[in-house]
Design a protein around this motif. Structure first.
Motif, PDB file in Angstrom:
ATOM      1  N   ALA A   1      -0.573  -6.404  -4.290  1.00 56.29           N
ATOM      2  CA  ALA A   1       0.589  -5.286  -3.634  1.00 56.29           C
ATOM      3  C   ALA A   1       1.065  -4.718  -3.660  1.00 56.29           C
ATOM      4  CB  ALA A   1      -1.132  -4.782  -2.517  1.00 56.29           C
TER       5      ALA A   1
ATOM      6  N   SER B   1       1.969  -4.683  -7.893  1.00 56.49           N
ATOM      7  CA  SER B   1       1.759  -3.183  -7.864  1.00 56.49           C
ATOM      8  C   SER B   1       2.672  -2.243  -7.591  1.00 56.49           C
ATOM      9  CB  SER B   1       0.258  -3.006  -7.558  1.00 56.49           C
ATOM     10  OG  SER B   1      -0.237  -2.248  -6.497  1.00 56.49           O
ATOM     11  N   THR B   2       3.031  -2.137  -6.280  1.00 52.51           N
ATOM     12  CA  THR B   2       4.137  -0.616  -5.553  1.00 52.51           C
ATOM     13  C   THR B   2       5.213  -0.816  -6.563  1.00 52.51           C
ATOM     14  OG1 THR B   2       2.732  -1.544  -3.793  1.00 52.51           O
ATOM     15  CG2 THR B   2       5.210  -0.030  -3.691  1.00 52.51           C
TER      16      THR B   2
ATOM     17  N   CYS C   1       4.346   0.410  -9.515  1.00 54.38           N
ATOM     18  CA  CYS C   1       3.938   1.824  -9.097  1.00 54.38           C
ATOM     19  C   CYS C   1       5.174   2.767  -9.233  1.00 54.38           C
ATOM     20  CB  CYS C   1       4.303   2.250  -7.994  1.00 54.38           C
ATOM     21  SG  CYS C   1       1.360   2.680  -7.892  1.00 54.38           S
TER      22      CYS C   1
ATOM     23  N   GLN D   1      -4.749  -2.034  -9.953  1.00 57.63           N
ATOM     24  CA  GLN D   1      -4.399  -1.222  -8.780  1.00 57.63           C
ATOM     25  C   GLN D   1      -2.852  -0.657  -8.536  1.00 57.63           C
ATOM     26  OE1 GLN D   1      -2.675  -5.167  -6.506  1.00 57.63           O
ATOM     27  NE2 GLN D   1      -4.707  -5.085  -5.176  1.00 57.63           N
ATOM     28  N   THR D   2      -2.214  -0.868  -9.756  1.00 61.88           N
ATOM     29  CA  THR D   2      -0.860   0.639 -10.602  1.00 61.88           C
ATOM     30  C   THR D   2      -1.855   1.645 -10.994  1.00 61.88           C
ATOM     31  OG1 THR D   2       0.506  -2.305 -10.691  1.00 61.88           O
ATOM     32  CG2 THR D   2       0.959   0.596 -11.735  1.00 61.88           C
TER      33      THR D   2
ATOM     34  N   ALA E   1      -3.316   3.798  -7.567  1.00 62.89           N
ATOM     35  CA  ALA E   1      -2.233   3.753  -6.881  1.00 62.89           C
ATOM     36  C   ALA E   1      -0.726   4.526  -6.859  1.00 62.89           C
ATOM     37  CB  ALA E   1      -1.560   2.607  -6.003  1.00 62.89           C
TER      38      ALA E   1
ATOM     39  N   SER F   1       1.772   4.633  -1.995  1.00 61.85           N
ATOM     40  CA  SER F   1       0.939   3.058  -3.232  1.00 61.85           C
ATOM     41  C   SER F   1       0.238   1.906  -2.632  1.00 61.85           C
ATOM     42  CB  SER F   1       1.973   2.885  -3.751  1.00 61.85           C
ATOM     43  OG  SER F   1       1.913   4.781  -4.045  1.00 61.85           O
TER      44      SER F   1
ATOM     45  N   SER G   1      -3.215   0.026  -2.419  1.00 61.30           N
ATOM     46  CA  SER G   1      -3.469  -0.900  -3.845  1.00 61.30           C
ATOM     47  C   SER G   1      -3.851  -1.677  -2.812  1.00 61.30           C
ATOM     48  CB  SER G   1      -1.874  -1.656  -3.939  1.00 61.30           C
ATOM     49  OG  SER G   1      -1.799  -0.395  -4.424  1.00 61.30           O
TER      50      SER G   1
ATOM     51  N   GLU H   1      -8.100  -1.629  -2.394  1.00 63.87           N
ATOM     52  CA  GLU H   1      -8.128  -1.473  -3.801  1.00 63.87           C
ATOM     53  C   GLU H   1      -9.227  -2.524  -4.013  1.00 63.87           C
ATOM     54  OE1 GLU H   1      -9.940  -0.652  -7.792  1.00 63.87           O
ATOM     55  OE2 GLU H   1      -9.105   0.670  -6.123  1.00 63.87           O
TER      56      GLU H   1
END
Length: 271
Positions: A65, A68-69, A72, A146-147, A150, A203, A207, A210
């Motif tokens: 997460a 992926s943040t 993002c 996840q990206t 999100a 986001s 994530s 998800e």
């Protein structure tokens, strides 16, 4: 002579007709969580939460997460600026495409990623043949999935903030001779910081929860791709008490993330 304190402006009252549907809406959100609490075996809760599989899933969820943040932010900030400030033809179509992950079932998103980056996908085939890289069913696949789901939350937050702020300050900077990159760095980016914080938290939380795209594109391999939502799904088929305990853990983690990271944004009325 001392000035008399001005009378505070009274807050507008909420119509009574709204309290009943508001209460029902709140109950729709709260009561399922209460159901989890009632169903939880409190005597086994500590041992279930600290099991090896649960801790591995928790660690993997936070790691992916967080990554992926970051993805993002790196990709979503430029995209939001382009959507909010550019006037290229077809910008409304581009905006609709960017928002697709918000309305698509996550499983469909995972299937699309699989046929893009899988060995039979055109990009995945090129990666496999030229670099020997296989993306599906790896931790990287979890981060990509996840990206994918999100990033629209971040883009919506930033684009709305840019449109509400207007472009007058940026126009002044350009009039004074600043180059576009300087205007972005000195003017646009500082305006985005409050919305960027709240959007990044959204986001991260998205994530963290998800499931559909992840299990379709990355599978459920313990320690590699099995995040907390996938751990809940796995435990449902083996030990319902463990599944409920892990689900409750996921709820608590999500609440802590939102409450700790967004108190000022919520009080200030930001997204």
């Amino acid at each position: 002579m001392a000035r008399r304190p001005s009378n505070p402006v009274p807050r507008a009252k909420v119509p009574w007709a709204l309290w009943v549907p508001a209460g029902l809406a709140l109950a729709l959100v709260v009561l399922p969580v209460v159901g989890l609490l009632v169903r939880t075996d409190l005597s086994r809760l500590p041992s279930l939460i600290v099991s090896d599989s649960s801790l591995a899933a928790l660690r993997l969820s936070f790691e992916t997460a967080a990554m992926s943040t970051v993805g993002c932010i790196v990709l979503g900030v430029p995209l939001a600026v382009v959507l909010a400030r550019s006037a290229v033809p077809g910008i409304r179509v581009l905006r609709a495409i960017v928002l697709l992950p918000l309305v698509l079932p996550p499983v469909v998103g995972g299937l699309a990623l699989l046929y893009l980056l899988g060995r039979k996908g055109f990009l995945g085939y090129l990666l496999d043949v030229t670099l020997g890289v296989t993306v599906p069913f790896t931790t990287t696949a979890v981060v990509i999935a996840q990206t994918f789901v999100a990033m629209p939350f971040l883009v919506v937050s930033l684009e709305g903030a840019l449109r509400n702020a207007g472009d007058s300050y940026e126009q002044i900077g350009a009039t004074l001779g600043a180059r576009p990159w300087t205007v972005f760095r000195r003017v646009t980016l500082p305006m985005l910081l409050p919305a960027l914080g709240s959007g990044a938290v959204l986001s991260f939380a998205r994530s963290l929860g998800e499931f559909g795209a992840t299990i379709t594109f990355a599978g459920s391999l313990e320690g590699v791709t099995r995040t907390l939502p996938l751990e809940v799904y796995t435990q449902v088929q083996a030990d319902i008490d463990s599944a409920v305990a892990v689900a409750l853990l996921l709820v608590v983690v999500a609440l802590v993330v939102i409450i700790v990271a967004r108190p000022r944004a919520v009080e200030g009325g930001a997204v």
